[in-house]
Design a protein around this motif. Sequence first.
Motif, PDB file in Angstrom:
ATOM      1  N   GLU A   1     -62.310 -67.870 -24.569  1.00  0.00           N
ATOM      2  CA  GLU A   1     -61.274 -68.673 -25.222  1.00  0.00           C
ATOM      3  C   GLU A   1     -60.283 -69.123 -24.149  1.00  0.00           C
ATOM      4  O   GLU A   1     -59.427 -68.366 -23.741  1.00  0.00           O
ATOM      5  N   TYR A   2     -60.437 -70.375 -23.679  1.00  0.00           N
ATOM      6  CA  TYR A   2     -59.668 -70.848 -22.533  1.00  0.00           C
ATOM      7  C   TYR A   2     -58.346 -71.510 -22.878  1.00  0.00           C
ATOM      8  O   TYR A   2     -57.522 -71.703 -22.016  1.00  0.00           O
ATOM      9  N   LEU A   3     -58.117 -71.897 -24.125  1.00  0.00           N
ATOM     10  CA  LEU A   3     -56.857 -72.519 -24.497  1.00  0.00           C
ATOM     11  C   LEU A   3     -55.803 -71.425 -24.630  1.00  0.00           C
ATOM     12  O   LEU A   3     -56.020 -70.418 -25.307  1.00  0.00           O
ATOM     13  N   ALA A   4     -54.673 -71.610 -23.963  1.00  0.00           N
ATOM     14  CA  ALA A   4     -53.606 -70.603 -24.010  1.00  0.00           C
ATOM     15  C   ALA A   4     -53.120 -70.412 -25.445  1.00  0.00           C
ATOM     16  O   ALA A   4     -53.068 -71.374 -26.219  1.00  0.00           O
ATOM     17  N   ASP A   5     -52.783 -69.188 -25.796  1.00  0.00           N
ATOM     18  CA  ASP A   5     -52.350 -68.873 -27.163  1.00  0.00           C
ATOM     19  C   ASP A   5     -51.203 -69.749 -27.636  1.00  0.00           C
ATOM     20  O   ASP A   5     -51.148 -70.140 -28.794  1.00  0.00           O
ATOM     21  N   PHE A   6     -50.267 -70.050 -26.749  1.00  0.00           N
ATOM     22  CA  PHE A   6     -49.078 -70.804 -27.143  1.00  0.00           C
ATOM     23  C   PHE A   6     -49.306 -72.307 -27.223  1.00  0.00           C
ATOM     24  O   PHE A   6     -48.495 -73.037 -27.790  1.00  0.00           O
ATOM     25  N   SER A   7     -50.406 -72.783 -26.653  1.00  0.00           N
ATOM     26  CA  SER A   7     -50.653 -74.227 -26.599  1.00  0.00           C
ATOM     27  C   SER A   7     -51.011 -74.770 -27.982  1.00  0.00           C
ATOM     28  O   SER A   7     -51.868 -74.224 -28.674  1.00  0.00           O
ATOM     29  N   SER A   8     -50.337 -75.840 -28.378  1.00  0.00           N
ATOM     30  CA  SER A   8     -50.639 -76.470 -29.669  1.00  0.00           C
ATOM     31  C   SER A   8     -52.047 -77.037 -29.647  1.00  0.00           C
ATOM     32  O   SER A   8     -52.562 -77.420 -28.608  1.00  0.00           O
ATOM     33  N   ARG A   9     -52.676 -77.087 -30.835  1.00  0.00           N
ATOM     34  CA  ARG A   9     -54.056 -77.549 -30.932  1.00  0.00           C
ATOM     35  C   ARG A   9     -54.279 -78.314 -32.212  1.00  0.00           C
ATOM     36  O   ARG A   9     -53.526 -78.182 -33.159  1.00  0.00           O
ATOM     37  N   GLY A  10     -55.335 -79.091 -32.247  1.00  0.00           N
ATOM     38  CA  GLY A  10     -55.699 -79.867 -33.423  1.00  0.00           C
ATOM     39  C   GLY A  10     -56.669 -79.120 -34.293  1.00  0.00           C
ATOM     40  O   GLY A  10     -56.769 -77.907 -34.174  1.00  0.00           O
ATOM     41  N   PRO A  11     -57.360 -79.819 -35.136  1.00  0.00           N
ATOM     42  CA  PRO A  11     -57.404 -81.281 -35.201  1.00  0.00           C
ATOM     43  C   PRO A  11     -56.145 -81.862 -35.845  1.00  0.00           C
ATOM     44  O   PRO A  11     -55.371 -81.152 -36.470  1.00  0.00           O
ATOM     45  N   THR A  12     -55.985 -83.174 -35.679  1.00  0.00           N
ATOM     46  CA  THR A  12     -54.868 -83.875 -36.297  1.00  0.00           C
ATOM     47  C   THR A  12     -55.152 -84.037 -37.790  1.00  0.00           C
ATOM     48  O   THR A  12     -56.242 -83.745 -38.258  1.00  0.00           O
ATOM     49  N   SER A  13     -54.200 -84.537 -38.530  1.00  0.00           N
ATOM     50  CA  SER A  13     -54.370 -84.703 -39.974  1.00  0.00           C
ATOM     51  C   SER A  13     -55.485 -85.683 -40.327  1.00  0.00           C
ATOM     52  O   SER A  13     -56.070 -85.600 -41.392  1.00  0.00           O
ATOM     53  N   ASP A  14     -55.794 -86.606 -39.389  1.00  0.00           N
ATOM     54  CA  ASP A  14     -56.895 -87.543 -39.643  1.00  0.00           C
ATOM     55  C   ASP A  14     -58.186 -87.135 -38.929  1.00  0.00           C
ATOM     56  O   ASP A  14     -59.110 -87.921 -38.817  1.00  0.00           O
TER      57      ASP A  14
END
Length: 81
Positions: A43-56
């Motif tokens: 799991e390479y995305l940092a815990d604090f980093s915001s992520r998607g998906p977006t609403s669309d």
Amino acid sequence: FLQVVAAGNSGTGNIERTVGSPAVAKNVLTVGASQNPTNKGIEYLADFSSRGPTSDGRIKPDVVAPGQSLLSMNAVPNEVG
């Protein structure tokens, strides 16, 4: 003209849809924070980093850059500052 924006710091673990404005705007490059893979396996995305998906349904962030557990040249291990 390419606008580059940060994904944000609203991520909480692996919860999806934490990315917000302006990172969800269309035609912008959204940058998230990665972490050192030796800390948490694959799991390479940092815990604090915001992520998607977006609403669309778009995937965000578009790219990631080192943002956690960095060790620079000439750094003293376990020392902050």
